[in-house]
Design a protein around this motif. Structure first.
Motif, PDB file in Angstrom:
ATOM      1  N   GLN A  58       0.829  -1.201   0.000  1.00 47.53           N
ATOM      2  CA  GLN A  58       0.000   0.000   0.000  1.00 47.53           C
ATOM      3  C   GLN A  58       0.865   1.253   0.000  1.00 47.53           C
ATOM      4  N   ILE A  59       1.879   1.276   0.856  1.00 45.14           N
ATOM      5  CA  ILE A  59       2.759   2.442   0.931  1.00 45.14           C
ATOM      6  C   ILE A  59       3.521   2.621  -0.379  1.00 45.14           C
ATOM      7  N   GLY A  60       4.016   1.517  -0.946  1.00 46.79           N
ATOM      8  CA  GLY A  60       4.714   1.599  -2.222  1.00 46.79           C
ATOM      9  C   GLY A  60       3.817   2.136  -3.317  1.00 46.79           C
ATOM     10  N   SER A  61       2.553   1.713  -3.325  1.00 48.12           N
ATOM     11  CA  SER A  61       1.600   2.228  -4.313  1.00 48.12           C
ATOM     12  C   SER A  61       1.360   3.716  -4.111  1.00 48.12           C
ATOM     13  N   ASN A  62       1.293   4.157  -2.852  1.00 55.08           N
ATOM     14  CA  ASN A  62       1.089   5.579  -2.579  1.00 55.08           C
ATOM     15  C   ASN A  62       2.268   6.416  -3.068  1.00 55.08           C
ATOM     16  N   ALA A 107       8.314  -5.300   0.803  1.00 54.16           N
ATOM     17  CA  ALA A 107       7.207  -6.236   0.562  1.00 54.16           C
ATOM     18  C   ALA A 107       7.739  -7.559   0.023  1.00 54.16           C
ATOM     19  N   ALA A 108       8.727  -7.478  -0.877  1.00 56.42           N
ATOM     20  CA  ALA A 108       9.311  -8.700  -1.437  1.00 56.42           C
ATOM     21  C   ALA A 108      10.072  -9.482  -0.367  1.00 56.42           C
ATOM     22  N   LEU A 109      10.729  -8.763   0.550  1.00 55.00           N
ATOM     23  CA  LEU A 109      11.471  -9.426   1.622  1.00 55.00           C
ATOM     24  C   LEU A 109      10.529 -10.210   2.527  1.00 55.00           C
ATOM     25  N   ALA A 124       3.521 -16.042  -7.573  1.00 52.23           N
ATOM     26  CA  ALA A 124       2.700 -15.444  -8.625  1.00 52.23           C
ATOM     27  C   ALA A 124       1.910 -14.243  -8.097  1.00 52.23           C
ATOM     28  N   VAL A 125       1.273 -14.424  -6.936  1.00 53.21           N
ATOM     29  CA  VAL A 125       0.463 -13.351  -6.363  1.00 53.21           C
ATOM     30  C   VAL A 125       1.339 -12.160  -5.979  1.00 53.21           C
ATOM     31  N   GLY A 126       2.489 -12.427  -5.367  1.00 55.99           N
ATOM     32  CA  GLY A 126       3.374 -11.354  -4.941  1.00 55.99           C
ATOM     33  C   GLY A 126       3.902 -10.533  -6.101  1.00 55.99           C
ATOM     34  N   LEU A 127       4.369 -11.216  -7.136  1.00 56.54           N
ATOM     35  CA  LEU A 127       4.901 -10.499  -8.304  1.00 56.54           C
ATOM     36  C   LEU A 127       3.819  -9.681  -8.994  1.00 56.54           C
ATOM     37  N   LEU A 128       2.631 -10.273  -9.127  1.00 54.93           N
ATOM     38  CA  LEU A 128       1.525  -9.546  -9.748  1.00 54.93           C
ATOM     39  C   LEU A 128       1.117  -8.332  -8.917  1.00 54.93           C
ATOM     40  N   ILE A 130       3.035  -6.520  -6.818  1.00 49.26           N
ATOM     41  CA  ILE A 130       4.045  -5.469  -6.946  1.00 49.26           C
ATOM     42  C   ILE A 130       3.951  -4.811  -8.315  1.00 49.26           C
ATOM     43  N   LEU A 131       3.809  -5.622  -9.357  1.00 50.20           N
ATOM     44  CA  LEU A 131       3.683  -5.078 -10.709  1.00 50.20           C
ATOM     45  C   LEU A 131       2.450  -4.189 -10.829  1.00 50.20           C
ATOM     46  N   ALA A 132       1.333  -4.642 -10.260  1.00 43.24           N
ATOM     47  CA  ALA A 132       0.103  -3.863 -10.333  1.00 43.24           C
ATOM     48  C   ALA A 132       0.229  -2.564  -9.546  1.00 43.24           C
ATOM     49  N   GLY A 133       0.887  -2.616  -8.369  1.00 45.05           N
ATOM     50  CA  GLY A 133       1.092  -1.407  -7.582  1.00 45.05           C
ATOM     51  C   GLY A 133       1.907  -0.368  -8.327  1.00 45.05           C
TER      52      GLY A 133
END
Length: 317
Positions: A58-62, A107-109, A124-128, A130-133
């Motif tokens: 969420q913070i990364g997306s912001n 988030a990846a860590l 799969a969910v994690g990469l998607l 982060i990519l979507a964010g």
């Protein structure tokens, strides 16, 4: 002077984090934990990791939104929303860009631990996620600039977040599954988890709906084609209403299916929802909608806590 400068810099970073939006990251995890408790699959470690991962995303997306809206010219002095640090010059674009990488890296860590628990599906969910964010306002085809932001929030801050939280807890309790499973074991993503995710998905999306109604005119002028710009004020208000209705329908479904009154506890938030709806159906100014945006976040958080309580309680008594 140094102390004043440090305080001002801290306030700027808090402004960039946008704490009023963090319920969108935490609330789905809370719901996923509530259902996991009901089903006897609650696990502390995966639940905490899911919460941290969701908040970092969420913070990364912001940060990403703050940076790219400024770079693309979507944030102007006429904007009625909360102050953006990149556009206003409070923090340099380079530093905000660095914060994007740090947030998604954290988030990846956290995701490394979740991958150990949940395996390939979590990769799969994690990469998607982060990519979507990043792609919400960044990249060659930013979702938020083409009317897809609402769908992005509904999927990733609702469906994916709740079912993912439930999954990492459930899979950790399956004795026959070792570390880093290749596929999704049976029973670790039940239909109930998908249905339970809908209120978080709907109310998280409504935070964006309020934001986009408020910014509709300036977004149109700067070429940011949000869904609100595409469908206008009336249909955006209908969208907000429909998402509210969906949120309050789901507890009724659980109450009927479980033959229990406890899933109805989120209905205690109905007065707040009603006041918000009355504001959204009439107002377009930042003066009215900035508080409504914050209150929609509070509604999401209160609803999620009460829903999690209602889901968990039947198994605890």
């Amino acid at each position: 002077m140094d102390n004043q400068h440090s305080v001002a810099r801290l306030r700027a970073w808090l402004m960039a984090i946008r704490p009023q939006t963090l319920p969108a990251g935490a609330s789905p995890v809370i719901v996923g934990v509530g259902l996991a408790i009901h089903d006897g699959v609650f696990a502390v470690g995966p639940a905490v990791a899911a919460l941290l991962g969701a908040l970092f995303l969420q913070i990364g997306s912001n940060f990403t939104n703050d940076y790219y809206d400024a770079i693309r010219g979507a944030d102007t002095e006429d904007r009625e929303g909360f102050q953006r640090v990149t556009q206003s010059g409070l923090i340099s674009p380079k530093r905000v860009q660095g914060a994007i990488y740090v947030s998604f890296s954290l988030a990846a860590l956290v995701g490394i631990y979740l991958v150990y628990i949940g395996g390939v599906p979590i990769i799969a969910v994690g990469l998607l996620s982060i990519l979507a964010g990043f792609a919400y306002t960044g990249g060659p085809y930013p979702f938020g600039y083409h009317g897809l932001g609402d769908l992005f929030v509904f999927i990733f801050f609702g469906l994916v977040a709740v079912t993912g939280t439930y999954y990492v807890q459930a899979v950790s309790t399956v004795a026959t599954v070792g570390p880093i499973p290749i596929s999704i074991p049976a029973g670790t993503v039940p239909v109930a988890a998908v249905v339970a995710s809908l209120p978080a998905a709907a109310l998280s999306t409504n935070i964006l709906v309020v934001n986009n109604i408020r910014d509709l005119e300036t977004d149109r002028e700067t070429g940011k084609r949000t869904l609100a710009v595409k469908i206008g004020y009336q249909w955006s208000r209908i969208e907000y209403t429909a998402l509210l209705a969906l949120s309050y329908l789901v507890p009724l479904v659980f109450a009927v299916c479980w033959q229990s009154v406890f899933p109805l506890t989120p209905l205690l938030t109905t007065p707040l929802a009603w006041r918000l709806w009355m504001t959204i159906r009439e107002e377009t100014t930042g003066e009215a909608l900035n508080p409504a945006l914050e209150r929609t976040g509070k509604l999401l958080l209160a609803f999620s806590f009460l829903f999690a309580f209602g889901l968990a309680t039947p198994s605890l008594i």
